[in-house]
Design a protein around this motif. Structure first.
Motif, PDB file in Angstrom:
ATOM      1  N   SER A   1     -13.892  13.293  24.018  1.00  0.00           N
ATOM      2  CA  SER A   1     -13.065  13.220  25.217  1.00  0.00           C
ATOM      3  C   SER A   1     -14.033  13.263  26.396  1.00  0.00           C
ATOM      4  O   SER A   1     -14.905  14.140  26.442  1.00  0.00           O
ATOM      5  CB  SER A   1     -12.115  14.415  25.260  1.00  0.00           C
ATOM      6  OG  SER A   1     -11.749  14.711  26.593  1.00  0.00           O
ATOM      7  N   THR A   2     -13.893  12.328  27.313  1.00  0.00           N
ATOM      8  CA  THR A   2     -14.837  12.323  28.452  1.00  0.00           C
ATOM      9  C   THR A   2     -14.708  13.615  29.263  1.00  0.00           C
ATOM     10  O   THR A   2     -15.674  14.048  29.882  1.00  0.00           O
ATOM     11  CB  THR A   2     -14.615  11.108  29.374  1.00  0.00           C
ATOM     12  OG1 THR A   2     -13.250  11.086  29.796  1.00  0.00           O
ATOM     13  CG2 THR A   2     -14.958   9.801  28.656  1.00  0.00           C
ATOM     14  N   ASN A   3     -13.525  14.245  29.257  1.00  0.00           N
ATOM     15  CA  ASN A   3     -13.389  15.519  29.968  1.00  0.00           C
ATOM     16  C   ASN A   3     -14.269  16.606  29.337  1.00  0.00           C
ATOM     17  O   ASN A   3     -14.851  17.428  30.048  1.00  0.00           O
ATOM     18  CB  ASN A   3     -11.928  15.977  29.981  1.00  0.00           C
ATOM     19  CG  ASN A   3     -11.187  15.515  31.230  1.00  0.00           C
ATOM     20  OD1 ASN A   3     -11.482  14.459  31.771  1.00  0.00           O
ATOM     21  ND2 ASN A   3     -10.228  16.316  31.675  1.00  0.00           N
TER      22      ASN A   3
ATOM     23  N   GLN B   1     -12.158   7.185  22.656  1.00  0.00           N
ATOM     24  CA  GLN B   1     -12.131   8.645  22.520  1.00  0.00           C
ATOM     25  C   GLN B   1     -11.464   9.017  21.199  1.00  0.00           C
ATOM     26  O   GLN B   1     -10.386   8.502  20.880  1.00  0.00           O
ATOM     27  CB  GLN B   1     -11.344   9.286  23.661  1.00  0.00           C
ATOM     28  CG  GLN B   1     -11.926   9.037  25.030  1.00  0.00           C
ATOM     29  CD  GLN B   1     -11.165   9.770  26.118  1.00  0.00           C
ATOM     30  OE1 GLN B   1     -11.715  10.609  26.813  1.00  0.00           O
ATOM     31  NE2 GLN B   1      -9.901   9.467  26.272  1.00  0.00           N
TER      32      GLN B   1
ATOM     33  N   GLY C   1      -8.887  12.141  22.833  1.00  0.00           N
ATOM     34  CA  GLY C   1      -8.377  11.997  24.194  1.00  0.00           C
ATOM     35  C   GLY C   1      -7.212  12.948  24.414  1.00  0.00           C
ATOM     36  O   GLY C   1      -6.319  13.048  23.584  1.00  0.00           O
TER      37      GLY C   1
ATOM     38  N   CYS D   1     -11.214   4.685  30.555  1.00  0.00           N
ATOM     39  CA  CYS D   1     -11.176   6.113  30.250  1.00  0.00           C
ATOM     40  C   CYS D   1     -12.437   6.741  30.813  1.00  0.00           C
ATOM     41  O   CYS D   1     -13.537   6.479  30.308  1.00  0.00           O
ATOM     42  CB  CYS D   1     -11.172   6.365  28.746  1.00  0.00           C
ATOM     43  SG  CYS D   1      -9.674   5.844  27.941  1.00  0.00           S
ATOM     44  N   PHE D   2     -12.282   7.556  31.840  1.00  0.00           N
ATOM     45  CA  PHE D   2     -13.480   8.177  32.404  1.00  0.00           C
ATOM     46  C   PHE D   2     -13.146   9.496  33.097  1.00  0.00           C
ATOM     47  O   PHE D   2     -11.979   9.804  33.353  1.00  0.00           O
ATOM     48  CB  PHE D   2     -14.201   7.219  33.361  1.00  0.00           C
ATOM     49  CG  PHE D   2     -13.468   6.937  34.651  1.00  0.00           C
ATOM     50  CD1 PHE D   2     -12.454   6.002  34.703  1.00  0.00           C
ATOM     51  CD2 PHE D   2     -13.803   7.609  35.815  1.00  0.00           C
ATOM     52  CE1 PHE D   2     -11.781   5.722  35.892  1.00  0.00           C
ATOM     53  CE2 PHE D   2     -13.133   7.352  37.017  1.00  0.00           C
ATOM     54  CZ  PHE D   2     -12.126   6.399  37.053  1.00  0.00           C
ATOM     55  N   SER D   3     -14.192  10.257  33.360  1.00  0.00           N
ATOM     56  CA  SER D   3     -14.039  11.535  34.057  1.00  0.00           C
ATOM     57  C   SER D   3     -15.069  11.624  35.166  1.00  0.00           C
ATOM     58  O   SER D   3     -16.186  11.131  35.024  1.00  0.00           O
ATOM     59  CB  SER D   3     -14.249  12.699  33.089  1.00  0.00           C
ATOM     60  OG  SER D   3     -13.332  12.616  32.015  1.00  0.00           O
TER      61      SER D   3
ATOM     62  N   ASN E   1       0.985  14.272  37.641  1.00  0.00           N
ATOM     63  CA  ASN E   1      -0.305  13.717  37.213  1.00  0.00           C
ATOM     64  C   ASN E   1      -0.266  12.300  36.662  1.00  0.00           C
ATOM     65  O   ASN E   1      -1.178  11.907  35.950  1.00  0.00           O
ATOM     66  CB  ASN E   1      -0.909  14.629  36.132  1.00  0.00           C
ATOM     67  CG  ASN E   1      -0.143  14.541  34.828  1.00  0.00           C
ATOM     68  OD1 ASN E   1       1.078  14.512  34.835  1.00  0.00           O
ATOM     69  ND2 ASN E   1      -0.852  14.451  33.726  1.00  0.00           N
ATOM     70  N   ASP E   2       0.772  11.551  36.964  1.00  0.00           N
ATOM     71  CA  ASP E   2       0.846  10.214  36.378  1.00  0.00           C
ATOM     72  C   ASP E   2       0.988   9.142  37.446  1.00  0.00           C
ATOM     73  O   ASP E   2       1.379   9.411  38.578  1.00  0.00           O
ATOM     74  CB  ASP E   2       2.062  10.106  35.449  1.00  0.00           C
ATOM     75  CG  ASP E   2       1.993  11.067  34.271  1.00  0.00           C
ATOM     76  OD1 ASP E   2       0.878  11.355  33.805  1.00  0.00           O
ATOM     77  OD2 ASP E   2       3.059  11.532  33.836  1.00  0.00           O
TER      78      ASP E   2
ATOM     79  N   LYS F   1       4.840   4.358  32.441  1.00  0.00           N
ATOM     80  CA  LYS F   1       3.565   5.038  32.707  1.00  0.00           C
ATOM     81  C   LYS F   1       2.385   4.100  32.452  1.00  0.00           C
ATOM     82  O   LYS F   1       2.267   3.523  31.379  1.00  0.00           O
ATOM     83  CB  LYS F   1       3.474   6.271  31.805  1.00  0.00           C
ATOM     84  CG  LYS F   1       2.191   7.077  31.970  1.00  0.00           C
ATOM     85  CD  LYS F   1       2.380   8.462  31.381  1.00  0.00           C
ATOM     86  CE  LYS F   1       1.081   9.203  31.206  1.00  0.00           C
ATOM     87  NZ  LYS F   1       1.289  10.589  30.771  1.00  0.00           N
TER      88      LYS F   1
ATOM     89  N   GLY G   1      -2.620   8.218  33.316  1.00  0.00           N
ATOM     90  CA  GLY G   1      -2.487   9.667  33.292  1.00  0.00           C
ATOM     91  C   GLY G   1      -3.772  10.295  33.803  1.00  0.00           C
ATOM     92  O   GLY G   1      -4.859   9.738  33.619  1.00  0.00           O
ATOM     93  N   ILE G   2      -3.637  11.441  34.438  1.00  0.00           N
ATOM     94  CA  ILE G   2      -4.789  12.125  35.025  1.00  0.00           C
ATOM     95  C   ILE G   2      -4.809  13.563  34.551  1.00  0.00           C
ATOM     96  O   ILE G   2      -3.762  14.227  34.510  1.00  0.00           O
ATOM     97  CB  ILE G   2      -4.706  12.055  36.562  1.00  0.00           C
ATOM     98  CG1 ILE G   2      -4.826  10.593  37.012  1.00  0.00           C
ATOM     99  CG2 ILE G   2      -5.808  12.891  37.212  1.00  0.00           C
ATOM    100  CD1 ILE G   2      -4.151  10.297  38.314  1.00  0.00           C
TER     101      ILE G   2
ATOM    102  N   GLY H   1     -10.222  13.664  34.888  1.00  0.00           N
ATOM    103  CA  GLY H   1     -10.172  12.632  33.842  1.00  0.00           C
ATOM    104  C   GLY H   1      -9.078  11.627  34.124  1.00  0.00           C
ATOM    105  O   GLY H   1      -7.938  12.007  34.393  1.00  0.00           O
TER     106      GLY H   1
HETATM  107  C1  BTN Z   1      -1.809  12.865  30.885  1.00  0.00           C
HETATM  108  O1  BTN Z   1      -1.133  11.840  31.031  1.00  0.00           O
HETATM  109  O2  BTN Z   1      -1.331  13.948  30.551  1.00  0.00           O
HETATM  110  C2  BTN Z   1      -3.256  12.833  31.236  1.00  0.00           C
HETATM  111  C3  BTN Z   1      -4.036  11.849  30.434  1.00  0.00           C
HETATM  112  C4  BTN Z   1      -5.506  11.846  30.821  1.00  0.00           C
HETATM  113  C5  BTN Z   1      -6.312  10.897  30.003  1.00  0.00           C
HETATM  114  C6  BTN Z   1      -7.747  10.809  30.447  1.00  0.00           C
HETATM  115  S1  BTN Z   1      -8.670   9.563  29.593  1.00  0.00           S
HETATM  116  C7  BTN Z   1     -10.177  10.188  30.211  1.00  0.00           C
HETATM  117  C8  BTN Z   1     -10.060  11.707  30.159  1.00  0.00           C
HETATM  118  N1  BTN Z   1     -10.418  12.214  28.862  1.00  0.00           N
HETATM  119  C9  BTN Z   1      -9.402  12.822  28.255  1.00  0.00           C
HETATM  120  O3  BTN Z   1      -9.457  13.333  27.128  1.00  0.00           O
HETATM  121  N2  BTN Z   1      -8.295  12.771  29.025  1.00  0.00           N
HETATM  122  C10 BTN Z   1      -8.564  12.096  30.277  1.00  0.00           C
END
Ligand code: BTN
Ligand code: ATP
Length: 246
Positions: A13-15, A37, A40, A57-59, A100-101, A108, A111-112, A129
C-alpha cells in the motif's frame, strides 16, 4: 509536491510505504506511486481494489504545522484538487462527497485516505493517499455493484495517467500552499462549491447510530453539519461515520 518521486511496480500500500519514508524524514511533498497494490486500503478497514496499471494510486508525504484535529482537512483538500484537475484536464464535472470521496454522476471515481502520526498534539507527518479510477473497464468495476466509475467509462476512451497526475500534483501544491497561508477557510468555500447533497435529505450512520436529516454543509474545521428534523444541528467527525442519501 511531486519533486521527489518513488515509483514501485508493485507494493503493499503506498500509504504504508509513505509512512515508513515519512518516519525516515523523506522530503516534504515526496510522492510514492505504484502500478499495483496487494493491500490497498480504504477508510474504516475497507479495501481499495484496482487492477494493475489501470488507476492512479499514490500517496503524498506532508509535514504540516497542524494539530491532529485538522488532518481531515487534508482529505478534503485532496478531494478538491481532484475535482479541479479533472475539470482542467478533461472538462469533467466531479463532486466531493464528505468526507473522503470524489463522485461523477453519482458514482465513486476516487477515494482518499489521510493518515498521520502525532506527538503532544502536534502532527509529525500526514500521508495523503489518493486512488483515482482512470482506465478501468466496466468489467473491472462490476465488483462494486453499480457504485463505481472510471474516467475511461465516463469518456469512452483510455487516458494517459501521467497527464492527469501532473495536473493533480499542481492542484495539490496550490491548495496546500493556500492552506499553509490562509488555513482551511478558503478551502471550505471551494469544497462547498463542489459538494454532493447539500440541502438534500441524507443519512449519517456509525457503528451504533443512525441519523437522518438535511445536509447543511461543513463547519470551519471540516466536520459534517446535519439539520435534524427537530431543527437542531448535529456535528459529525469523519473518523466515525458514513454519509449517504436518505
Ligand atoms: C477510500 O475510498 O476509503 C479511500 C481509498 C484510498 C485509496 C488510496 S490508493 C493509494 C493509497 N494507498 C492505499 O492503500 N490507499 C490509498
Ligand atoms: P464512506 O466513505 O461513505 O464510508 P465508502 O463505501 O465510499 O463509504 P470508503 O471507506 O470511503 O467507503 O471506501 C472503501 C470502499 O470503496 C470499499 O469498501 C469498496 O466498496 C469501494 N472501492 C474499493 N475500491 C474501489 C475503486 N477502485 N473504485 C470505487 N470504489 C472502490
Amino acid at each position: 509536491i511531486g519533486q521527489t518521486v518513488r515509483y514501485y511496480k508493485t507494493t503493499t500500500s503506498t500509504n504504508e510505504v509513505a509512512k515508513d519514508l515519512a518516519r525516515q524524514g523523506i522530503t516534504e511533498g515526496a510522492i510514492i506511486i505504484t502500478e499495483e497494490q496487494s493491500k490497498g486500503r480504504g477508510r474504516l478497514g475497507r479495501t481499495w481494489q484496482c487492477p494493475p496499471r489501470t488507476g492512479l494510486c499514490f500517496s503524498v508525504v506532508l509535514f504540516p504545522r497542524a494539530n491532529p484535529m485538522e488532518v481531515p482537512q487534508f482529505t478534503m483538500l485532496a478531494a478538491v484538487a481532484v475535482v479541479k484537475a479533472l475539470y482542467r484536464t478533461l472538462g469533467l464535472r466531479a463532486q466531493v462527497k464528505w468526507p473522503n470521496d470524489v463522485y461523477i454522476e453519482g458514482l465513486k471515481i476516487c477515494g482518499i485516505l489521510a493518515e498521520m502520526a502525532a506527538e503532544a498534539d502536534r502532527v509529525k507527518y500526514v500521508v495523503l493517499g489518493i486512488g483515482l479510477n482512470v482506465n478501468q473497464s466496466k468489467e473491472d468495476l462490476v465488483c462494486f455493484g453499480n457504485t463505481a466509475t472510471s474516467l475511461r467509462v465516463q469518456l469512452g476512451r483510455t487516458l494517459l495517467r501521467s497527464q492527469i497526475l501532473k495536473v493533480l500534483l499542481e492542484e495539490l501544491d496550490n491548495l496546500y500552499t493556500l492552506w499553509q497561508q490562509e488555513g482551511f477557510l478558503p478551502l471550505k468555500g471551494l469544497w462547498r462549491d463542489n459538494a454532493l447533497w447539500i440541502g438534500n435529505k441524507v443519512q449519517v450512520s456509525g457503528l451504533n447510530s443512525n441519523y437522518q436529516g438535511t445536509m447543511e454543509g461543513i463547519d470551519d474545521g471540516g466536520a459534517l453539519l446535519l439539520r435534524l428534523y427537530d431543527g437542531t444541528i448535529k456535528t459529525f467527525y469523519s473518523g466515525e461515520v458514513s454519509l449517504r442519501p436518505a
